[in-house]
Each structure stands twice: as structure tokens, then as C-alpha cells.
Design an enzyme around this catalytic site. Structure first.
Site, short mmCIF file in Angstrom:
data_model
loop_
_atom_site.label_atom_id
_atom_site.label_comp_id
_atom_site.label_asym_id
_atom_site.label_seq_id
_atom_site.Cartn_x
_atom_site.Cartn_y
_atom_site.Cartn_z
CD GLN A 176 -2.95 -1.06 2.35
OE1 GLN A 176 -3.10 -2.07 3.01
NE2 GLN A 176 -3.60 0.05 2.63
NE ARG B 82 -13.83 0.59 2.95
CZ ARG B 82 -14.19 -0.04 1.86
NH1 ARG B 82 -14.10 -1.33 1.78
NH2 ARG B 82 -14.65 0.64 0.83
CB CYS B 83 -10.68 3.12 10.11
SG CYS B 83 -9.52 2.34 11.23
CD GLU C 77 -9.42 4.58 5.49
OE1 GLU C 77 -9.29 5.57 6.21
OE2 GLU C 77 -8.51 3.81 5.18
#
Ligand SMILES: Cc1cc2nc3c(=O)[nH]c(=O)nc-3n(C[C@H](O)[C@H](O)[C@H](O)COP(=O)(O)OP(=O)(O)OC[C@H]3O[C@@H](n4cnc5c(N)ncnc54)[C@H](O)[C@@H]3O)c2cc1C
Lengths: 806, 287
Positions: free
Chosen positions: A237, A384-385, A760
């Protein structure tokens, strides 16, 4: 004659710029199976590596016997910590300032920890080799419960830290203690609680789960002995960060390392950090002189590479009798597993958890976090945050419901009463953040109207009465969640990773024919950057999005950036894109002025080119300017049309939203049905509404999974009991509820295009909505807080504890 | 997730398959749809040195009527069962249940023979075979024999199959026209094995239960025939008391393991609920 001159609307539409529901360009290859993922990389002579892993959660490694494995046809090498010590790589630094074993060095600290790396000519031979490595273990007492980590007689997990009373984030209180982090004014907060009319206190746990992307973590490392260069294809990522980290720990000059992140099948935080597989594959390639591939399987992914959450949050709110909050006090016990490998900005051991005051105007607050070691896998990534933001949102949104219940107030009313007001922005929170913009009341009211909130409450009251009369065995819950996120890490004044400021970047090169290529320091894992980045450029400089190729993930060609996670791509790289485009536009204006023989100031921008003010027919399109940039620039100007921007954001962005979930639960089986889910998101300027909706759908599905059953659970021996998709809840289309989406638009005042990031939000806001719905369903039976996950048997357990099932 | 080494054989007749099994002994396993065996091999929980693929044996497929019985070849897939009008008409409970097994991909490969021979208490078809009083045809080095499904299951993965034997067919007596049936399965998601499941086949006469069989899936080491539970409803109108009596008689014989689906206590509780719901639904279908 037929006038073929396009109208302004047609010219605008042809750009497919911001606001357009442009179809995702990457889907052409993805939907046809033509993506190029790491496992698609096949190099001549490539070898395969696989791990011998520990069956024990805590044990001393007495001996590793590799002789039989080396006899397996095709097996070339078995790498152990002893091998790695010869190149000083038995341990590696983590992003959180700790160190982590690459391969077991004397002991293992969690089940499935990497013990040895078998390298063979194919994957089958590698696994045959793995099954022949014999490891002698001496089991040690296992520490699973974080609440027992700091008991005086708790087993010593990290013998390597013996005598170290200070860690990367200050003093350590105990041999299993990692750090204590506190923010806010303790005295004022304690005082607020002393004079509070009403208080609530609850230990709210956010269980351990896992990002579990469809594609697991993997890499191919190819070391070229002649050139001394290492090329790594990997599921990264943050490819540039990986390059820097590899350079620092492997002592290879950074220009001789080429990191390529090809298509990535989902990341969700799982692919931010560095894992033993990467190091071992690189070392194996250096040792053998051949490319080496490492591909995790699903069980390895779930049990060994970065987990998420595992926060145990003792939460107190002080309030007046009529429901005005006067103070917030939170203590978090954070279970980090065997090593502190959290992927947070370096100075933030608990991420941005201090966003825990949420959307509410708390005059005072205090937060402290204790991180501890246990015999579990390391990680603690932002699934996902933004860093620990979903934990914070869950904490405050559950606590507000608990307070509403205690006050006998409607949870939506309580929220409306305590929201930060529109005129308070930019708002300084009690725990130190400056919220950029928001209009919470409008969003909340729009949600309540859309779902007929009053009607739902009425229906619920009737159902509750019917349940009490014994006419139904079903209970109805309404879950309200109003979240504020903090995303877009981040300003160099408060964010860095290993000392590198968390800016991001964009380079745009326009070609003579009015087309171009743009490269960023971010890396899409499914977010659709190739589509949306081109849309920003299209709107900024009037070149159709279809004519802009977006390329990310190759550290040799992309400008340095910190990668994609924490909803940072749009807030940071999105801004860099706009700024680079504006540099191009400025040069384009000079070229147009020269060609149109007017002063620059006499030009104005018009959709896809410049026109002379007052002379609308005197125009020069961006396409023509591109051509001119390569043959007739003004005297003294360099030819070409390109620009680079490195953007250091002045502040974070603060997306928010109002979610509502309606759920029915059968108390006899615990089976639930999500009847309705409504999600209103405000992410500021909307670049591509269709992609936003897709992101919301995906994030809500994850939130649903997490709240309703997805967990990494350990038994008392430290064995993972949910290590495959049979038991780790991964909903299919059949289980997934229908999602309704909606929005308001409150642009970020400091972002060049006003965008805040959205990927997110649904995970952050969704989890509390589901959990509040379950808790709300049981509330009339006397429940105050039921821990997640709310899978069938636990719902039944809750009903049983409340005495409504025999 | 990588299986150990094995040799692959594809015999063309039952005789050849039986001979291979006899010659290769313990190290050989028949391979049907592979949807139970291959996952075990990928985890190296099963490491057979030889796989005897039964797909090359033409005679093992198909559904045919034999007097008052329906005979199904062992290699008939779940998808083929679902496509058969004959099954839909005479043995509709097979359709209802097949649709609750895994997902279409698994059903295209997975066979009825593999499902009932496997011996996994999580498999759904064995409980139906108990309910319908099916018998299995087993062929081995000493010839062929018929074993009643009700005698077949001895423990988890432990069945009446002798070394070298292959299950070649399943013979099911056609239940009377107008029978009621239901298979109630509680699972966490598509593709999951039962937390608890109950199958019911019954007939009604004059508003009362005339005959009834109740069987249970994944609530013990083997599928269970819940005789006491069935007896508790025969002769009743399936009133509340009868349903509760059936549920508690069924619960009395359940011994599930605690697992990620829930603690044993929960699985027993919902096992009883599945029994009650299956009884009610079966009765509503009977004529
Ligand atoms: C994701 C997933 C979910 C599933 N969910 C369910 C479910 O909910 N309910 C359910 O019932 N099943 C479920 N299954 C299992 C599936 O139905 C299998 O297909 C079935 O259990 C085995 O049948 P098979 O033809 O695939 O047999 P195989 O896997 O090939 O064989 C299974 C075993 O039986 C033996 N065997 C096979 N055929 C014969 C024969 N003719 N004679 C002797 N021995 C034989 C094999 O040697 C092996 O030991 C699931 C499978 C998967 C992958």
C-alpha cells in the site's frame, strides 16, 4: 450548414471531470481477468518460499532440524534465524518503534509465527520441505487475556526487552507493557465528573478482527548480483516507504532498490507494514541469486499478518440531567500481540484515537491508552479506517447510546443536543484536533426524515408491547450512528513515518497531442484511482479524463509518496494532483497569451481552454496549447508542459455522516435480519459519485461483517479458532443487506478542491450503527451494553442472560 | 494450502477401482467430487498417496426408478439431483436440502455418494438417508452388499465401509404420496455447515400425525435418528405440548461439540427449535 460546434454542456461532459459518474477504467481489465497481480509475476528460474510456523503460542525453540527437509527433491535451502543473523536481519524494526523477529530467535510469541523459510523450485516442493522440518519446542505459559498482561506474575513475553524501562513512547510500567499515552486535561476532566449530575461508565470492547483482503500478502524478490540491485514486486500500500525501509535495514543503496506494486486485490491496512515474508524472500534471492516468490495462504493471512482493533475501552461520560455532556474520560487497554507492529504515524502510538470526542462538544476530556504485549499475532493496523478512528467512533457512539438510555432520552435527540454547531467550525476539540468543517445538524435531520425516524420508534414501541404480551418472539432494534472521522495524514507538523513527513505527490506530463500521464505517490488497491485522479485533472486543466493515463506503484517512476491508507489519498495526493495541474495551467496560460497575442491577465479559463475576456470567439483550447508547448513557446520559456507537486496538507480533513440500521432479532435462535440500512455521508466535494457509492457499499459490508461476527478469536492456549473463511465471517452477497446511500456536501475549506476522503467512512460509521441496533433491540429487556461481535449464538446468549429464553 | 504428493488413478470400472483399492491398501482413497477430500488434503490433514478418481466409471451416475424405490448412482452430483424432476416429485426433501448445501460451485462437483460416504457429521444428506430409510450398495473385494443407512454411521469419519469397498449406489424407498417433509438448517452463512439441522418426514391422518421420522445433523458424532422425539408427536395434532416434547426428546440425545458456531448449549437449544420448525413445516405440507 449544420453547426457542429459543441455546446458548453457538451464540452463539459466530454471531460468527464469532477462530479461525473465515470465508469471505472480499471474495471475493463479486472472484469476480464486481465489484472496483473503479484502472483501473476513469473520470472525465469523463479523459486518459491514457504514458512514453517509455530503450532505454539508461547514456547522456547530448542532446536530446528533441517536435514530431512533438505533431502526433499527441489528444496534448495532452509533459512532460520541463525542464517539471518549472518546478514544482521534476524530482527527488523517495526513502524511503531519496536523490533520484531523475522524468524523465531530462541522463542515464539504467537501461534503461526514464522520459524523457518524453505526455498524450493516450486511451491509443492517448498511445502513438502516445510512438512519435513522438525522443530523442538518447550511450551511456556501462555498469555491471552490483555487484562492479565500486567499482573505481577504474568509470563515474561519479550525477553529481548529485559531491563528496558523506556520504550519508543516513554516509560514502561511492566515487562509486558509497551507504552502509556495520554491526552487532555485530567484535572479539569476529573472535576467535571465530580460535579456531574449524571454519569455513565462502561467497558466497551472492540474485538480483534482482520482486514482479510481478497488477495493475501505476497512478493517476488529478484536480486541481480552483477548490478547489486534488488527488485521487489509486492502487495504494498506504500511502495516508497517499503523501498526506504528495505534500504535502511538491508543496507542496499536506495537507488538500487526497485519496488513495484502491481494491481492489488484489496489492502484495508493489511498491506501497509513490512512482513517476515518480504525479508525472507529478499534474503533468499540474495543467497540463491534467483528470484524468489512468497505467497501467503488464507490461514497464514488471517493468523500471522496484521490484525486490526483489539481495543478495550473503559468509557465514562459526565452530563447534566437534561442531557448536555460535560466531560469524557476514556482509558484504553490496547492488545498489540507479541510485537508492537502497529502501522501508525510514528509519534502516535494509539493513532488518532483522540478523535474519541466524536461529533460532540465536550468541554473537557481525558484519554489514556496502555499498550500491552500478549501471545497473539502482531499488527494493530487501520482496517479501512484512519489510525484507530473506527475504535474511537465505536467507543463514543456506543457510549452516547448508553447515556441516552440512562437519561431516558432518544439517542438521536441526545446527539442533536450535543453536536458541535456549524458556527463553531473550525472547531478545537478538547483532545487537541481542529475540525475543518461540518454541518452535523443538517445531516442528522436529513437522515431522520429520510427513514421516518419517528415512525420507526412508534413501530418499535408496538413491537415491544407485542413481545411482552407473548405475541412475537422477534425484537426490533434501531441503531443510530453519527460519526466524525479524521483522515488525510497528514500535516508534517504532526505526522511522519520513520521521520518522513506524510506529504504526498503528483507528477503530470502532458504530451503534444493533448494527452498525458500522471503519476502519484499513492497506490490504489481497488479504490479506483486510475479513474478519479484523471477526473480531477480533467476538471482542472480541461483535458478529457480519458486522455490522462494514471500510473502508480513503481518507485522508479512515481514521485515519492507515503501511499494509500487512512483515507489519505484524496485529502493529500488529491490535493497534490490539483496543485500540479494548477502549475501546468499557469504555464498554459502564458503560452495561450503568447499565441493569442494578448496579455495573460486578459485571458480567462473556460472549461477546456482559455478565451480572451470580452471576445468569446478568441479561444485557445488546452489541446492546442499542448501542441504549442512543444513547438512555439514564448521566447525564454522552456518547452514542454509538465509539473510536480509535493503537498504538505495544512490540516487533516474531517468527513462525517449519519447512519441508521433497523434490525429484527429472533430471540430463540439469535438470528438477525437487517431490514434497512441508510447511510448519509458528507465527504466534502464529490469527485465521482458512483465510486463513492461503491466505496460506501464495500465499507458497509465490512462493517456489517465486523459487528455481526467477524473476529480473530483465541482459545485459552493461544490457538486461533477462527483461522479460515469457514469460521471468520466473510459475508457473501446472500447475507449482505441492501444499502441506501445519501449525502450532504460540506467542502473542506483548506483542501484545494474541497474533498475530504470517503473510502473508510462506512466502516467507521457502520460498525456502531449495527452494534447500536442490536443493543437497542435488547435495551427494553434491561440490557445496557452487549459486546460485539453480535453473531447468532451471542444474541441468543444475550436473550438468555436477560431471561427471555429458557 | 498445498497438498502432499500423490499418484492419480482413473479406473474405468468398479472392478478396476476395487482392485486398485485392494492393491494399494490404506494409502489409497476414492475421489468423487473432491469437495470434502481436497480441502483436507490441502490442509495436509489427509495425505493419501493414491487417489482413485471415480469419474471414469460410467455406471456410477444416474437416477432410476426400481419398483417402489429410487436408485441413485453414487457419482450423481447435487446439481444433477436438483435438475431431476423425478427427485423433485418423489423425494422433494432432497431438493430442499441440496439447495442448503454450500453453493452452486460445490454442488456442481460434489456427489451424493461422496456426501453420504464421507462420514462427516456436518454433511446434510446422511440425516435424510436415515429419515428416508435408504440403503447403500457397497462393492468390494468380497462382492457387493447392501447396508441400511441407519446402520452405516459409527463415529466421526468412521462408517461401515470396509477397506477396499466403494459405495456405488443409494436406494431410497419412495415415501407415500402426500407425505410431509422439511429440512430445517441453521447456518451462519452460505457455504457453512449446520449449527444444527433437523429433517422430518411424516404423514398425517385426520389432523393427527400418523407416522413420523425425525433425524438430526451435526448434533453428534454421527447423524441421529430421533426415535423418541418422533414417538412424542405420533398421534398428536402437533400442538404446543407435543412440539415441546419432541424438542426435548431430541435434545436429550444431542451431543454437539462447542465450536465457532456456538457453545454446545446453544447448538442443543437451536437443535430443538429446528425440530419444532421442521415438524410444523412438514405437517403444513402433508395432505
Ligand atoms: C465450502 C464448502 C461448503 C460445504 N458445505 C456443505 C454443507 O453445508 N453440507 C454438506 O453436506 N456438505 C457440504 N460440503 C461438502 C460437499 O457437499 C462435498 O461435496 C461432500 O461432502 C463430499 O462429496 P464429494 O463428491 O465432493 O466427495 P469427495 O470429497 O471426493 O470425497 C469425500 C470422502 O468420501 C470418500 N468417497 C467419495 N465417494 C466415495 C464412494 N463412492 N465410495 C466410497 N468412498 C467415497 C472419499 O474417499 C473421501 O474420503 C461443503 C464443501 C465445501 C467446499
Amino acid at each position: 450548414m449544420n453547426d457542429m460546434t459543441p455546446t458548453r454542456e457538451q464540452r463539459e461532459a466530454a471531460l468527464e471531470g469532477m462530479g461525473c459518474r465515470r465508469k471505472r477504467v480499471e474495471d475493463i481489465r479486472f472484469t476480464q481477468g486481465k489484472g496483473n497481480y503479484v502472483d501473476d509475476v513469473k520470472l525465469p528460474g523463479m523459486l518459491h518460499g514457504d514458512f514453517v510456523r509455530s503450532p505454539h503460542a508461547h514456547a522456547r525453540v530448542k532446536a530446528i532440524h533441517t536435514e530431512e527437509a533438505l533431502k526433499v527433491p527441489g528444496v534448495l535451502a532452509v533459512i532460520t534465524a541463525e542464517t539471518l543473523k549472518t546478514v544482521n536481519l534476524a530482527w527488523m524494526p517495526t513502524l511503531a518503534g519496536d523490533v520484531q523477529m523475522v524468524l523465531a530467535d530462541g522463542k515464539v510469541l504467537f501461534q503461526n509465527q514464522e520459524v523457518a523459510f524453505v526455498v524450493a523450485t516450486d511451491r509443492y516442493a517448498a511445502d513438502d520441505g516445510v512438512s519435513k522440518v522438525v522443530v523442538e519446542y518447550e511450551p511456556l505459559p501462555v498469555l491471552v487475556d490483555p487484562f492479565k498482561a500486567m499482573d505481577p506474575d504474568a509470563p515474561v513475553l519479550r525477553e529481548d526487552l529485559a531491563g528496558k524501562t523506556v520504550g519508543a513512547h516513554g516509560p514502561r510500567k511492566h515487562h509486558n507493557h509497551i507504552f502509556e499515552w495520554s491526552v487532555g486535561d485530567k484535572e479539569l476532566t476529573d472535576a467535571a465528573f465530580k460535579k456531574a449530575e449524571v454519569t455513565i461508565k462502561e467497558m466497551i470492547s472492540y474485538h480483534r478482527t482482520h482486514p482479510s483482503p481478497l488477495e493475501t500478502c505476497q512478493c517476488v524478490c529478484a536480486f541481480d548480483k552483477i548490478k547489486g540491485e534488488l527488485t521487489i514486486w509486492g502487495t504494498f500500500q506504500a511502495p516508497h516507504v517499503i523501498r526506504t525501509v528495505v534500504s535502511l535495514i538491508a543496507k542496499i543503496p536506495e537507488q538500487k532498490i526497485h519496488v513495484i506494486a502491481p494491481d492489488i486485490g484489496g489492502g484495508f491496512g493489511n498491506k501497509v507494514g513490512a512482513y517476515p515474508g518480504y525479508i525472507c524472500a529478499a534474503v533468499a534471492s540474495i543467497v540463491t541469486g534467483k528470484p524468489v516468490k512468497w505467497v501467503e495462504d488464507r490461514i497464514e493471512n488471517l493468523t500471522a499478518t496484521a490484525f486490526a482493533r483489539d481495543y478495550h475501552m473503559t468509557t465514562e461520560i459526565a452530563a447534566t440531567k437534561d442531557g448536555k455532556v460535560t466531560g469524557l474520560r476514556v482509558h484504553v487497554l490496547a492488545d498489540h500481540g507479541g510485537f508492537d507492529a502497529c502501522a501508525d504515524p510514528s509519534k502516535w502510538p494509539a493513532g488518532f484515537f483522540n478523535i474519541v470526542t466524536g461529533s460532540y462538544d465536550f468541554p473537557v476530556a481525558h484519554l489514556s491508552v496502555d499498550g500491552v504485549y500478549t501471545n497473539k499475532a502482531p499488527g494493530g493496523v487501520a482496517y479501512r479506517c484512519s489510525f484507530r478512528v473506527t475504535e474511537a467512533a465505536y467507543c463514543i457512539e456506543r457510549a452516547m447510546d448508553i447515556l441516552a438510555q440512562k437519561l431516558g432520552m432518544d439517542p438521536a435527540e441526545l446527539r442533536l443536543k450535543n453536536f458541535v454547531k456549524p458556527e463553531q467550525f473550525p472547531y478545537h476539540s478538547a483532545l487537541g484536533w481542529e475540525y475543518d468543517s461540518g454541518d452535523y445538524h443538517t445531516a442528522m435531520r436529513k437522515m431522520m426524515e429520510a427513514v421516518d425516524y419517528a415512525g420507526l420508534r412508534k413501530e418499535q414501541a408496538e413491537k415491544r408491547a407485542a413481545f411482552k404480551r407473548g405475541e412475537t418472539r422477534e425484537i426490533m432494534g434501531i441503531g443510530v450512528s453519527f460519526f466524525t472521522e479524521i483522515v488525510g495524514a497528514g500535516p508534517s507538523k504532526n505526522c511522519d513515518i520513520l521521520g518522513i513527513a506524510m506529504f504526498d505527490s503528483c507528477e503530470i506530463r502532458l504530451h503534444p497531442t493533448g494527452a498525458g500521464i500522471a503519476r502519484m505517490g499513492t497506490k490504489s488497491q481497488g479504490q479506483g484511482h486510475e479513474t478519479t485522479w484523471a477526473q480531477i485533472i480533467a476538471s482542472e486543466i480541461g483535458i478529457p479524463a480519458d486522455n490522462i493515463m494514471v500510473e502508480e506503484g513503481n518507485t522508479d517512476t512515481a514521485p515519492y509518496g507515503l501511499g494509500t491508507y487512512g483515507s489519505r489519498s484524496t485529502p493529500v495526493a488529491g490535493a497534490a494532483i490539483a496543485m500540479a495541474a494548477r502549475k501546468i495551467k499557469a504555464k498554459a496560460q502564458m503560452i495561450a497569451a503568447y499565441k493569442l497575442e494578448v496579455h495573460e491577465d486578459d485571458l480567462e479559463w473556460d472549461i477546456d481552454g482559455f478565451r480572451v475576456k470580452g471576445l468569446p470567439e478568441k479561444v485557445m483550447s488546452m489541446k492546442d496549447i499542448c501542441w504549442a508547448a512543444y513547438n512555439s513557446v514564448p521566447p525564454g520559456m522552456e518547452p514542454g508542459l509538465e509539473a510536480v507537486s509535493y503537498y504538505d496538507p495544512p490540516n487533516m480533513t474531517y468527513p462525517f455522516g449519519a447512519y441508521l440500521c433497523v434490525m429484527d432479532i429472533d430471540v430463540d435462535t439469535g438470528v438477525y435480519k437487517v431490514r434497512r440500512f441508510y447511510a448519509l455521508d458528507d465527504c466534502g466535494t464529490r469527485i465521482n459519485p458512483m465510486i463513492i457509492e461503491g466505496q460506501i457499499h464495500g465499507g458497509l459490508t465490512e462493517a456489517f461483517a465486523i459487528a455481526m461476527g467477524q473476529e480473530i478469536r483465541y482459545d485459552s492456549e493461544g490457538n486461533v479458532v477462527t483461522g479460515s473463511f469457514m469460521d471468520f465471517f466473510m459475508p457473501t452477497a446472500v447475507e449482505t443487506p441492501h444499502w441506501e446511500t445519501d449525502f450532504t456536501v460540506t467542502p473542506s475549506p483548506h483542501h484545494p478542491i474541497g474533498a475530504k476522503g470517503v473510502g473508510e467512512s462506512p466502516n467507521v460509521g457502520g460498525v456502531p450503527a449495527f452494534s447500536n441496533a442490536v443493543n437497542d433491540a435488547f435495551a427494553f429487556l434491561g440490557a445496557t451494553h452487549i459486546q460485539m461481535p453480535h453473531d447468532y449464538w451471542r444474541n441468543w446468549q444475550a436473550a438468555k442472560n436477560l431471561g427471555v429464553v429458557a | 494450502m498445498i497438498p502432499g504428493p500423490f499418484d492419480y488413478h482413473r479406473p474405468a470400472s468398479v472392478g478396476d477401482a476395487v482392485k486398485l483399492l485392494a492393491d494399494l491398501g490404506d494409502e489409497a482413497r476414492p475421489l468423487a467430487g473432491g469437495h470434502s477430500l481436497l480441502p483436507m488434503m490441502k490442509l495436509r490433514l489427509a495425505t493419501p498417496a493414491h487417489l482413485i478418481d471415480l469419474h471414469g466409471i460410467a455406471g456410477l451416475k444416474g437416477i432410476c426408478r426400481d419398483g417402489d424405490r429410487i436408485v441413485i448412482g453414487a457419482m450423481t452430483t447435487q446439481a444433477e439431483l436438483l435438475a431431476s424432476a423425478e427427485i423433485g416429485e418423489r423425494l422433494p426433501i432432497l431438493h430442499e436440502t441440496a439447495l442448503l448445501i454450500a453453493d452452486p460451485q460445490v454442488r456442481y462437483r460434489g456427489t451424493l455418494g461422496g456426501n453420504v460416504a464421507n462420514g462427516d457429521p456436518g454433511n446434510d444428506m446422511p440425516a435424510l438417508m436415515l429419515a428416508l430409510d435408504a440403503s447403500y450398495r457397497l462393492e468390494g473385494p468380497n462382492g457387493a452388499r447392501e447396508v441400511a443407512a441407519r446402520e452405516f454411521y459409527q463415529g466421526a469419519y468412521f462408517t461401515a465401509l470396509e477397506p477396499g469397498e466403494i459405495l456405488t449406489g443409494i436406494s431410497i424407498p419412495v415415501p407415500p404420496a402426500g407425505h410431509g417433509y422439511a429440512y430445517e438448517k441453521l447456518k451462519r452463512k452460505v457455504g457453512d455447515y449446520a449449527t444444527a439441522a433437523a429433517g422430518v418426514v411424516l404423514t398425517m391422518a385426520g389432523g393427527k400425525v400418523a407416522s413420523c421420522v425425525i433425524t438430526l445433523t451435526n448434533l453428534h458424532e454421527t447423524p441421529l435418528l430421533a426415535t423418541d422425539a418422533a414417538n412424542a408427536v405420533i398421534g398428536t395434532t402437533l400442538d404446543d405440548a407435543a412440539l415441546k416434547a419432541a424438542a426435548s426428546a431430541a435434545r436429550a440425545i444431542m451431543q454437539p461439540a462447542s465450536d465457532a458456531r456456538g457453545p454446545a448449549e446453544y447448538r442443543i437449544h437451536v437443535g430443538g427449535i429446528m425440530v419444532m420448525r421442521a415438524l410444523q413445516r412438514a405437517a403444513s405440507r402433508a395432505s
